[in-house]
Design an enzyme around this catalytic site. Structure first.
Site, PDB file in Angstrom:
ATOM      1  N   TYR A 177     -90.232  51.693   0.413  1.00 16.98           N
ATOM      2  CA  TYR A 177     -89.837  50.496  -0.664  1.00 16.98           C
ATOM      3  C   TYR A 177     -89.320  50.936  -1.757  1.00 16.98           C
ATOM      4  CZ  TYR A 177     -90.291  47.036  -4.260  1.00 16.98           C
ATOM      5  OH  TYR A 177     -90.076  46.160  -5.377  1.00 16.98           O
ATOM      6  N   LYS A 219     -85.034  51.036  -3.300  1.00 17.81           N
ATOM      7  CA  LYS A 219     -84.520  50.384  -4.800  1.00 17.81           C
ATOM      8  C   LYS A 219     -83.849  51.669  -5.474  1.00 17.81           C
ATOM      9  CE  LYS A 219     -86.641  46.552  -5.013  1.00 17.81           C
ATOM     10  NZ  LYS A 219     -85.701  45.366  -5.008  1.00 17.81           N
ATOM     11  N   SER A 261     -87.376  48.656  -9.680  1.00 14.95           N
ATOM     12  CA  SER A 261     -89.197  48.576  -9.913  1.00 14.95           C
ATOM     13  C   SER A 261     -89.394  49.784 -10.502  1.00 14.95           C
ATOM     14  CB  SER A 261     -89.270  48.489  -8.313  1.00 14.95           C
ATOM     15  OG  SER A 261     -90.729  48.859  -8.300  1.00 14.95           O
TER      16      SER A 261
HETATM   17  P1  NAD Z   1     -90.480  37.468  -3.207  1.00 12.24           P
HETATM   18  O1  NAD Z   1     -90.756  38.086  -1.959  1.00 12.24           O
HETATM   19  O2  NAD Z   1     -91.200  36.321  -3.934  1.00 12.24           O
HETATM   20  O3  NAD Z   1     -89.017  36.949  -3.577  1.00 12.24           O
HETATM   21  C1  NAD Z   1     -87.691  37.618  -2.755  1.00 12.24           C
HETATM   22  C2  NAD Z   1     -87.309  36.608  -2.125  1.00 12.24           C
HETATM   23  O4  NAD Z   1     -86.017  37.035  -1.365  1.00 12.24           O
HETATM   24  C3  NAD Z   1     -88.003  35.803  -1.037  1.00 12.24           C
HETATM   25  O5  NAD Z   1     -87.906  34.489  -1.470  1.00 12.24           O
HETATM   26  C4  NAD Z   1     -87.399  36.208   0.392  1.00 12.24           C
HETATM   27  O6  NAD Z   1     -87.506  35.077   1.186  1.00 12.24           O
HETATM   28  C5  NAD Z   1     -86.036  36.385  -0.153  1.00 12.24           C
HETATM   29  N1  NAD Z   1     -85.228  37.440   0.861  1.00 12.24           N
HETATM   30  C6  NAD Z   1     -85.622  38.748   1.404  1.00 12.24           C
HETATM   31  N2  NAD Z   1     -84.635  39.324   1.932  1.00 12.24           N
HETATM   32  C7  NAD Z   1     -83.743  38.448   2.001  1.00 12.24           C
HETATM   33  C8  NAD Z   1     -82.425  38.394   2.797  1.00 12.24           C
HETATM   34  N3  NAD Z   1     -81.917  39.598   3.366  1.00 12.24           N
HETATM   35  N4  NAD Z   1     -81.532  37.285   2.526  1.00 12.24           N
HETATM   36  C9  NAD Z   1     -82.030  36.269   1.767  1.00 12.24           C
HETATM   37  N5  NAD Z   1     -83.114  36.254   1.226  1.00 12.24           N
HETATM   38  C10 NAD Z   1     -83.870  37.379   1.275  1.00 12.24           C
HETATM   39  O7  NAD Z   1     -90.472  38.796  -4.262  1.00 12.24           O
HETATM   40  P2  NAD Z   1     -90.420  38.973  -6.036  1.00 12.24           P
HETATM   41  O8  NAD Z   1     -91.865  39.301  -6.374  1.00 12.24           O
HETATM   42  O9  NAD Z   1     -90.056  37.573  -6.499  1.00 12.24           O
HETATM   43  O10 NAD Z   1     -89.563  40.079  -6.271  1.00 12.24           O
HETATM   44  C11 NAD Z   1     -88.138  39.759  -6.387  1.00 12.24           C
HETATM   45  C12 NAD Z   1     -87.575  41.202  -6.457  1.00 12.24           C
HETATM   46  O11 NAD Z   1     -88.055  41.950  -7.580  1.00 12.24           O
HETATM   47  C13 NAD Z   1     -87.492  42.030  -5.281  1.00 12.24           C
HETATM   48  O12 NAD Z   1     -86.392  42.700  -5.083  1.00 12.24           O
HETATM   49  C14 NAD Z   1     -88.524  43.043  -5.445  1.00 12.24           C
HETATM   50  O13 NAD Z   1     -88.468  44.010  -4.853  1.00 12.24           O
HETATM   51  C15 NAD Z   1     -88.553  43.048  -7.124  1.00 12.24           C
HETATM   52  N6  NAD Z   1     -89.643  43.703  -7.771  1.00 12.24           N
HETATM   53  C16 NAD Z   1     -90.828  42.742  -7.530  1.00 12.24           C
HETATM   54  C17 NAD Z   1     -92.046  43.323  -8.028  1.00 12.24           C
HETATM   55  C18 NAD Z   1     -93.208  42.640  -7.800  1.00 12.24           C
HETATM   56  O14 NAD Z   1     -94.195  42.979  -8.310  1.00 12.24           O
HETATM   57  N7  NAD Z   1     -93.089  41.182  -7.544  1.00 12.24           N
HETATM   58  C19 NAD Z   1     -92.090  44.492  -8.805  1.00 12.24           C
HETATM   59  C20 NAD Z   1     -90.861  45.329  -8.863  1.00 12.24           C
HETATM   60  C21 NAD Z   1     -89.549  45.005  -8.420  1.00 12.24           C
HETATM   61  N1  UFG Z   2    -105.726  47.431  -6.986  1.00 15.13           N
HETATM   62  C1  UFG Z   2    -106.928  47.239  -6.552  1.00 15.13           C
HETATM   63  N2  UFG Z   2    -107.350  46.560  -5.611  1.00 15.13           N
HETATM   64  C2  UFG Z   2    -106.530  45.899  -5.017  1.00 15.13           C
HETATM   65  C3  UFG Z   2    -105.385  45.875  -5.301  1.00 15.13           C
HETATM   66  C4  UFG Z   2    -104.877  46.703  -6.364  1.00 15.13           C
HETATM   67  O1  UFG Z   2    -107.956  48.097  -7.048  1.00 15.13           O
HETATM   68  O2  UFG Z   2    -107.136  44.891  -4.014  1.00 15.13           O
HETATM   69  C5  UFG Z   2    -105.395  48.214  -7.871  1.00 15.13           C
HETATM   70  C6  UFG Z   2    -104.229  49.512  -7.716  1.00 15.13           C
HETATM   71  O3  UFG Z   2    -104.938  50.442  -6.952  1.00 15.13           O
HETATM   72  C7  UFG Z   2    -103.711  49.595  -8.858  1.00 15.13           C
HETATM   73  C8  UFG Z   2    -103.706  48.107  -9.623  1.00 15.13           C
HETATM   74  O4  UFG Z   2    -104.597  47.498  -8.942  1.00 15.13           O
HETATM   75  O5  UFG Z   2    -104.139  50.520  -9.747  1.00 15.13           O
HETATM   76  C9  UFG Z   2    -102.463  47.806  -9.595  1.00 15.13           C
HETATM   77  O6  UFG Z   2    -102.131  47.519  -8.119  1.00 15.13           O
HETATM   78  P1  UFG Z   2    -100.816  46.464  -7.428  1.00 15.13           P
HETATM   79  O7  UFG Z   2    -101.067  46.728  -6.047  1.00 15.13           O
HETATM   80  O8  UFG Z   2    -101.195  45.213  -8.066  1.00 15.13           O
HETATM   81  O9  UFG Z   2     -99.645  47.218  -8.108  1.00 15.13           O
HETATM   82  P2  UFG Z   2     -99.092  48.533  -7.943  1.00 15.13           P
HETATM   83  O10 UFG Z   2     -98.884  48.980  -9.457  1.00 15.13           O
HETATM   84  O11 UFG Z   2     -99.537  49.055  -6.894  1.00 15.13           O
HETATM   85  O12 UFG Z   2     -97.385  48.324  -7.375  1.00 15.13           O
HETATM   86  C10 UFG Z   2     -96.776  47.096  -7.924  1.00 15.13           C
HETATM   87  C11 UFG Z   2     -95.704  46.504  -6.670  1.00 15.13           C
HETATM   88  C12 UFG Z   2     -94.515  47.494  -6.561  1.00 15.13           C
HETATM   89  C13 UFG Z   2     -94.043  47.711  -7.672  1.00 15.13           C
HETATM   90  C14 UFG Z   2     -94.900  48.203  -8.891  1.00 15.13           C
HETATM   91  C15 UFG Z   2     -94.187  48.564 -10.141  1.00 15.13           C
HETATM   92  O13 UFG Z   2     -96.551  46.354  -5.547  1.00 15.13           O
HETATM   93  O14 UFG Z   2     -93.716  46.699  -5.777  1.00 15.13           O
HETATM   94  O15 UFG Z   2     -96.011  47.321  -8.930  1.00 15.13           O
HETATM   95  O16 UFG Z   2     -94.899  49.073 -10.874  1.00 15.13           O
HETATM   96  F1  UFG Z   2     -92.846  48.524  -7.790  1.00 15.13           F
END
Ligand code: NAD
Ligand code: UFG
Length: 378
Positions: A157, A161, A133
């Site tokens: 979190y 990572k 991430s």
């Molecule tokens: P998500 O929660 O939709 O998907 C993750 C899945 O993993 C879920 O379906 C959950 O049920 C499953 N899971 C969690 N722990 C588990 C375990 N111990 N065993 C088996 N299954 C398990 O999240 P996503 O947005 O699809 O994210 C996928 C990956 O990408 C995550 O590792 C997340 O940290 C990473 N990531 C997401 C974002 C984002 O903003 N969505 C940004 C950066 C990184």
């Molecule tokens: N924001 C608002 N109001 C809300 C939610 C978010 O103003 O209700 C703003 C935040 O302050 C930020 C922007 O919208 O400026 C994006 O916020 P998000 O929460 O959507 O995303 P973040 O950048 O904080 O973090 C996300 C994921 C993390 C991941 C990261 C990677 O939550 O898991 O992106 O860049 F690691």
């Protein structure tokens, strides 16, 4: 046909938001896919809908409901398949929750990964694509972020990572047969253009786009903008939003690189973003345009731990993975809105998509049905 097609891939977290989109792209590109997920933050309907969208390719999909920390269950999946690589999405991802429950996050994200790596090693599978991430960069001194920036995550979190990235680097150092791609996602948003797959956060959304979506469909009265006194163009935070379908394609590109003949990949990090920064207010206005709905906003305090501006340098992924995001904010909002209209309550039962009835009728029909071909175990 890419180097990765016809390969057999294990996808952890395959029922989740990014996982489900990626499983679909892998099936469509010819791979065999075993998806595993404990369904703690996802629905089995995502897998059913992936199968539906994959049509004839769905016979190359199996689904196994299990927790990664359940080693015997994971070993059973490895003992009945020979995987060429693993894409590891499974993990918990809510930043605020990780601050409140650090042990829960370290246990799931770190121990889950260690069990996975140990089982992979035991079965001779040493190619991994890991969901890292942009949060590993913390609050960088300048943008765009290149992959060699110092790593300084600001919450548990992000630290999980970084710990997993470090484990992967150490593993490769100890045994160079391991080939590992650390993909650092920026802000994934949007949904599959079919309107059948998308993000379905439980409870109050933490992230901007799902929150905006819920305001647009009338589930919440207004968006609170976290701070409008940043030194950005309109005072609101800037991020690098990336369409989830582009992100899914990035995984295909990563696998293609891993499977290249004589691939020199050891353990490498790649940013997956667009390289463009968009403010909160720009997202609101793009969503209003896509939906035709007014999004009321309230200006609130800055959210603790938020950085002002974060976007990716994309050159490394473009040159080494031959991958570049195709979609812009307009398409991200269009597809998010299409998903919202078709699924105002996500995959939830209170307002499930009429398509599910068709899909489940097909399921019961057997015969040529797509569902009869996928194996579901638990
Ligand atoms: P998500 O929660 O939709 O998907 C993750 C899945 O993993 C879920 O379906 C959950 O049920 C499953 N899971 C969690 N722990 C588990 C375990 N111990 N065993 C088996 N299954 C398990 O999240 P996503 O947005 O699809 O994210 C996928 C990956 O990408 C995550 O590792 C997340 O940290 C990473 N990531 C997401 C974002 C984002 O903003 N969505 C940004 C950066 C990184
Ligand atoms: N924001 C608002 N109001 C809300 C939610 C978010 O103003 O209700 C703003 C935040 O302050 C930020 C922007 O919208 O400026 C994006 O916020 P998000 O929460 O959507 O995303 P973040 O950048 O904080 O973090 C996300 C994921 C993390 C991941 C990261 C990677 O939550 O898991 O992106 O860049 F690691």
């Amino acid at each position: 046909m890419s180097a990765s097609s016809t390969k057999s891939i294990l996808v952890t977290g395959g029922a989740g938001y990014i996982g489900s989109h990626t499983v679909l792209q892998l099936l469509l590109s010819g791979c065999h896919v075993a998806a595993v997920d404990n369904l703690d933050n996802s629905s089995h309907l995502a897998i059913s809908r992936v199968s539906h969208l994959a049509a004839d390719s769905a016979n190359r999909l199996s689904f196994h409901k299990l927790d990664l920390r359940d080693r015997p269950a994971l070993e059973r999946v490895f003992s009945s398949n020979k995987f060429d690589a693993v894409i590891h999405f499974a993990g918990l991802k809510a930043v605020g929750e990780s601050v409140a429950k650090p042990l829960f996050y370290y246990n799931n994200n770190v121990i889950g990964t260690i069990v996975l790596l140990e089982v992979m090693a035991a079965y001779g599978c040493k190619k991994l694509v890991f969901s890292s991430s942009a949060s590993v960069y913390g609050s960088p001194e300048r943008v765009p972020c290149t992959e060699d920036f110092p790593l300084a995550p600001m919450n548990p979190y992000g630290k999980t990572k970084l710990v997993v990235e470090d484990i992967c680097r150490d593993l490769h150092r100890a045994d160079p047969e391991w080939q590992i791609m650390l993909l650092r996602y920026f802000n994934p948003v949007g949904a599959h253009p079919s309107g059948l797959l998308g993000e379905d956060p439980r409870g109050i959304p933490n992230n901007l786009m799902p929150y905006v979506q819920q305001v647009a469909v009338g589930r919440r009265p207004a968006l609170t903008v976290f701070g409008n006194d940043y030194s950005t163009k309109d005072g609101t935070g800037i991020r690098d939003y990336i369409h989830v379908v582009d992100l899914a394609d990035g995984h295909n590109a990563a696998l293609t690189k891993l499977f290249e003949k004589d691939s020199k990949i050891g353990c490498e990090a790649y940013n997956l973003g667009t390289g463009k920064g968009t403010s909160v207010l720009e997202i609101v206005s793009a969503f209003e345009k896509a939906s035709g709905k007014k999004i009321p906003v309230v200006f609130g305090e800055r959210r603790p731990g938020d950085c002002e501006i974060l976007y990716a340098a994309t050159t490394k992924a473009e040159t080494q993975l031959n991958w570049k995001a195709k979609y812009g904010i307009e398409e991200m909002c269009r597809d998010q809105w299409n998903w919202a209209c078709n699924n105002p309550y996500g995959y939830g039962s209170s307002d499930s998509n009429p398509q599910d009835e068709i899909i489940s009728t097909k399921t019961k029909g057997g015969g040529d049905s797509w569902f009869s071909d996928i194996c579901i175990t638990s």
